[in-house]
Design a protein around this motif. Structure first.
Motif, short mmCIF file in Angstrom:
data_model
loop_
_atom_site.label_atom_id
_atom_site.label_comp_id
_atom_site.label_asym_id
_atom_site.label_seq_id
_atom_site.Cartn_x
_atom_site.Cartn_y
_atom_site.Cartn_z
N GLU A 58 0.83 -1.21 0.00
CA GLU A 58 0.00 0.00 0.00
C GLU A 58 0.86 1.26 0.00
O GLU A 58 0.57 2.23 -0.72
CB GLU A 58 -0.95 -0.01 1.20
CG GLU A 58 -2.04 -1.08 1.09
CD GLU A 58 -3.09 -0.94 2.18
OE1 GLU A 58 -2.95 -0.01 3.01
OE2 GLU A 58 -4.03 -1.75 2.21
N THR A 59 1.93 1.24 0.80
CA THR A 59 2.83 2.38 0.80
C THR A 59 3.52 2.53 -0.54
O THR A 59 3.63 3.63 -1.10
CB THR A 59 3.88 2.24 1.92
OG1 THR A 59 3.22 2.29 3.18
CG2 THR A 59 4.92 3.36 1.85
N VAL A 60 3.98 1.41 -1.10
CA VAL A 60 4.68 1.45 -2.38
C VAL A 60 3.77 1.96 -3.49
O VAL A 60 4.12 2.89 -4.23
CB VAL A 60 5.22 0.05 -2.75
CG1 VAL A 60 5.79 0.05 -4.18
CG2 VAL A 60 6.28 -0.41 -1.75
N LEU A 61 2.60 1.38 -3.59
CA LEU A 61 1.73 1.68 -4.74
C LEU A 61 1.02 3.03 -4.61
O LEU A 61 0.66 3.63 -5.63
CB LEU A 61 0.70 0.56 -4.89
CG LEU A 61 1.30 -0.81 -5.24
CD1 LEU A 61 0.23 -1.89 -5.18
CD2 LEU A 61 1.97 -0.79 -6.61
N ARG A 72 2.73 7.31 -7.90
CA ARG A 72 1.56 7.79 -8.64
C ARG A 72 1.94 8.85 -9.66
O ARG A 72 1.31 8.96 -10.72
CB ARG A 72 0.52 8.33 -7.66
CG ARG A 72 -0.13 7.24 -6.81
CD ARG A 72 -0.87 6.27 -7.69
NE ARG A 72 -1.49 5.18 -6.93
CZ ARG A 72 -2.18 4.18 -7.48
NH1 ARG A 72 -2.32 4.15 -8.80
NH2 ARG A 72 -2.69 3.24 -6.74
N ARG A 73 2.98 9.63 -9.36
CA ARG A 73 3.40 10.67 -10.30
C ARG A 73 4.01 10.06 -11.57
O ARG A 73 3.77 10.55 -12.68
CB ARG A 73 4.45 11.58 -9.63
CG ARG A 73 5.02 12.65 -10.55
CD ARG A 73 5.97 13.57 -9.80
NE ARG A 73 7.23 12.92 -9.45
CZ ARG A 73 8.29 12.85 -10.26
NH1 ARG A 73 8.23 13.39 -11.48
NH2 ARG A 73 9.41 12.28 -9.85
N LEU A 74 4.76 8.99 -11.41
CA LEU A 74 5.53 8.47 -12.53
C LEU A 74 4.92 7.27 -13.24
O LEU A 74 5.16 7.07 -14.44
CB LEU A 74 6.95 8.11 -12.06
CG LEU A 74 7.87 9.29 -11.74
CD1 LEU A 74 9.16 8.80 -11.11
CD2 LEU A 74 8.17 10.08 -13.00
N LEU A 75 4.16 6.45 -12.53
CA LEU A 75 3.67 5.21 -13.11
C LEU A 75 2.17 5.26 -13.36
O LEU A 75 1.40 5.66 -12.50
CB LEU A 75 4.01 4.02 -12.20
CG LEU A 75 5.49 3.82 -11.86
CD1 LEU A 75 5.67 2.56 -11.02
CD2 LEU A 75 6.35 3.76 -13.12
N ASP A 76 1.78 4.80 -14.53
CA ASP A 76 0.37 4.72 -14.92
C ASP A 76 -0.01 3.24 -14.97
O ASP A 76 0.35 2.52 -15.91
CB ASP A 76 0.16 5.38 -16.30
CG ASP A 76 -1.28 5.30 -16.78
OD1 ASP A 76 -2.12 4.72 -16.07
OD2 ASP A 76 -1.54 5.80 -17.89
N PHE A 77 -0.74 2.79 -13.94
CA PHE A 77 -1.06 1.37 -13.83
C PHE A 77 -2.16 0.94 -14.80
O PHE A 77 -2.49 -0.24 -14.85
CB PHE A 77 -1.42 1.02 -12.39
CG PHE A 77 -0.24 0.96 -11.47
CD1 PHE A 77 0.44 -0.23 -11.29
CD2 PHE A 77 0.22 2.09 -10.82
CE1 PHE A 77 1.55 -0.30 -10.46
CE2 PHE A 77 1.32 2.04 -9.98
CZ PHE A 77 2.00 0.84 -9.80
N SER A 78 -2.70 1.86 -15.58
CA SER A 78 -3.64 1.49 -16.64
C SER A 78 -2.91 1.11 -17.91
O SER A 78 -3.54 0.69 -18.89
CB SER A 78 -4.62 2.63 -16.92
OG SER A 78 -3.99 3.71 -17.57
N GLN A 79 -1.58 1.26 -17.91
CA GLN A 79 -0.75 0.92 -19.05
C GLN A 79 0.27 -0.14 -18.63
O GLN A 79 0.63 -0.25 -17.45
CB GLN A 79 -0.02 2.16 -19.57
CG GLN A 79 -0.95 3.28 -20.05
CD GLN A 79 -1.79 2.84 -21.23
OE1 GLN A 79 -1.30 2.19 -22.16
NE2 GLN A 79 -3.08 3.20 -21.22
N PRO A 80 0.78 -0.94 -19.58
CA PRO A 80 1.77 -1.96 -19.22
C PRO A 80 3.01 -1.36 -18.57
O PRO A 80 3.46 -0.27 -18.93
CB PRO A 80 2.12 -2.59 -20.57
CG PRO A 80 0.92 -2.35 -21.43
CD PRO A 80 0.40 -1.00 -21.01
#
Length: 268
Positions: A135-138, A144-152
């Motif tokens: 939870e802390t990591v994600l 959240r600024r750098l990674l878009d989890f809706s994309q691979p």
């Protein structure tokens, strides 16, 4: 000898595996307690330095494959350790400058050095967290600024799972991150092998890690392959680290010298 803020919660009373690994690779981000422990391991098991080098080479090959051949532009490196030459961001941003990397580690020396290294890099960040605390990591602002989890994206777990005991359900840790990823995402794993794959007094060397901040948990190739549940393995599958898509021919002796296996899986 590295310098750190006095308020950094750095435990220098016991050796730390991340700092010992840095020493094996010839790095400078370690303390006397780490060097003394690492030298004792090397005296018993000199193959440890070769093992570390093989793992670093695998990291560079797999992230280059992901950035060039798989077209992945975002990377989550769990248990990233101390920054050394040829780190993930250096490899993938050489392919494309705005490829994004989030490093995660809970060792203060690794985090402090990563933060200093990345201070002027807007596409790379470090999160200070235990990878078991997903939870802390994600939910971290930098993630959240750098990674878009809706994309691979690519999740890297390179020599971090050996420091998660079975009682902490390492397969469940892997699955938690898998379930946050979409189809076309990747998982890269490298993992130290069980006693049968090491020569000499490996049990004595592993015992020395019980005195460190993180004891070592070795596993068999089948146990490592099981971490890819839900993924399709990319050729050549889970193999000795040195023979995963090598840049040049590898002898049987070189393959065995890896003392670890590695693999890459893609979510269908």
């Amino acid at each position: 000898m590295p310098e750190y803020d006095e308020q950094d919660p750095v435990d220098i009373s016991r050796p730390n595996p991340a700092r010992m690994y840095d020493y094996y690779l010839g790095g400078a981000h370690n303390f006397a307690v780490d060097r003394e422990a690492a030298d004792r391991v090397l005296a018993i098991l000199p193959e440890t330095r070769e093992f570390a080098m093989r793992n670093r080479e695998f990291l560079q090959r797999v992230v280059r494959f992901l950035a060039v051949e798989a077209g992945i532009t975002q990377f989550l490196d769990l248990g990233s350790g101390i920054p050394t030459a040829g780190n993930v961001h250096e490899v993938v941003q050489a392919v494309h400058p705005d490829n994004r990397v989030v490093y995660v580690d809970h060792e203060p020396v690794a985090v402090a050095q990563s933060q200093r290294l990345l201070a002027d890099n807007p596409y790379t960040a470090v999160v200070h967290a235990d990878i078991r605390d997903h939870e802390t990591v994600l939910n971290h602002p930098e993630t959240r600024r750098l990674l878009d989890f809706s994309q691979p994206l690519a999740v890297l777990m390179l020599q971090v799972l050996p420091f998660i005991p079975d009682t902490d359900d390492p397969a469940g840790v892997v699955a938690t991150y898998r379930d946050m990823c979409v189809s076309g995402s990747y998982l890269a794993v490298a993992h130290s092998l069980s006693f049968d794959y090491w020569p000499g007094a490996v049990a004595e060397a592993v015992e020395m890690y019980t005195k460190s901040t993180h004891p070592l948990n070795l596993r068999t190739p089948d146990q490592v392959a099981a971490f890819f549940d839900g993924y399709d393995l990319v050729d050549p599958g889970v193999v000795f680290t040195a023979v995963w898509r090598p840049d040049k021919p590898v002898s049987d002796e070189e393959a065995i010298s890896s003392r670890a296996v590695a693999g890459l899986g893609v979510l269908p």
